[in-house]
Design a protein around this motif. Structure first.
Motif, short mmCIF file in Angstrom:
data_model
loop_
_atom_site.label_atom_id
_atom_site.label_comp_id
_atom_site.label_asym_id
_atom_site.label_seq_id
_atom_site.Cartn_x
_atom_site.Cartn_y
_atom_site.Cartn_z
N PRO A 7 -1.61 -9.72 1.51
CA PRO A 7 -3.16 -9.87 0.85
C PRO A 7 -3.27 -10.60 -0.42
O PRO A 7 -2.41 -11.03 -1.07
CB PRO A 7 -3.37 -8.44 0.44
N GLU A 8 -4.42 -10.97 -0.73
CA GLU A 8 -4.96 -11.76 -1.99
C GLU A 8 -4.20 -10.75 -2.98
O GLU A 8 -4.53 -9.60 -3.11
CB GLU A 8 -6.35 -11.90 -2.21
N HIS A 9 -3.73 -11.45 -4.11
CA HIS A 9 -3.28 -10.70 -5.09
C HIS A 9 -2.94 -11.76 -6.52
O HIS A 9 -3.09 -12.80 -6.35
CB HIS A 9 -1.75 -9.91 -4.89
N GLU A 41 11.22 0.54 -5.97
CA GLU A 41 11.05 1.05 -7.25
C GLU A 41 9.64 1.55 -7.20
O GLU A 41 8.70 1.08 -6.44
CB GLU A 41 11.27 -0.24 -8.36
N GLU A 42 9.28 2.49 -8.13
CA GLU A 42 7.72 2.57 -8.53
C GLU A 42 7.26 1.42 -9.37
O GLU A 42 7.70 0.50 -9.82
CB GLU A 42 7.77 3.89 -9.50
N PRO A 43 5.73 1.55 -9.10
CA PRO A 43 5.13 0.54 -9.81
C PRO A 43 5.40 0.43 -11.53
O PRO A 43 5.63 1.47 -11.68
CB PRO A 43 3.65 0.62 -9.66
N PRO A 44 5.35 -0.76 -12.04
CA PRO A 44 5.59 -0.67 -13.57
C PRO A 44 4.57 0.18 -14.22
O PRO A 44 3.72 0.45 -13.79
CB PRO A 44 5.30 -2.18 -13.88
N GLN A 45 5.08 0.51 -15.09
CA GLN A 45 4.31 1.73 -16.23
C GLN A 45 3.48 0.77 -17.26
O GLN A 45 4.10 -0.01 -18.01
CB GLN A 45 5.14 2.85 -16.75
N ILE A 55 -0.21 -3.23 -5.84
CA ILE A 55 0.53 -3.32 -4.47
C ILE A 55 1.67 -3.79 -4.37
O ILE A 55 2.11 -4.57 -5.19
CB ILE A 55 -0.80 -4.08 -3.77
N SER A 56 2.71 -3.45 -3.42
CA SER A 56 3.85 -3.97 -3.03
C SER A 56 3.49 -5.10 -2.25
O SER A 56 3.06 -4.95 -1.04
CB SER A 56 4.44 -2.81 -2.55
N HIS A 74 8.32 -7.52 -4.73
CA HIS A 74 7.60 -7.47 -5.81
C HIS A 74 6.54 -6.44 -5.97
O HIS A 74 5.72 -6.46 -4.89
CB HIS A 74 7.60 -8.66 -6.61
N TRP A 75 5.90 -6.20 -7.16
CA TRP A 75 4.70 -5.36 -7.39
C TRP A 75 3.78 -6.62 -7.98
O TRP A 75 4.14 -7.43 -8.57
CB TRP A 75 4.81 -4.45 -8.43
#
Length: 81
Positions: A7-9, A41-45, A55-56, A74-75
């Motif tokens: 997707p666009e990001h 991993e979880e998304p960055p905080q 989005i991953s 990557h995120w």
């Protein structure tokens, strides 16, 4: 090779404790071989720009002219619709 829709990001830049929008990538078709690699991993905080969410992006090959470039999982940030 298997196709996957990317997707666009926006790539992400960390700046003074918050995340800024980096390079914009249009929606495109990526390719992968074998098992699709995703980030475990979880998304960055931290603070992200208003109106965006994490989005991953799975690991994939992009085709550029006559060569391929691999992007690691990557995120990224995507605009909420």
């Amino acid at each position: 090779m298997q196709e996957i829709s990317i997707p666009e990001h926006y790539e992400v830049k960390l700046h003074n404790g918050h995340f800024d929008l980096g390079e914009h990538e249009e929606a495109h078709t990526g390719y992968y071989e074998g098992n699709m690699q995703t980030t475990s991993e979880e998304p960055p905080q931290g603070h992200i720009p208003h109106g965006y969410h994490w989005i991953s992006i799975p690991g994939h090959f992009d085709r550029h002219e006559n060569h391929e470039h691999y992007e690691e999982p990557h995120w990224a940030l995507h605009e909420k619709h």
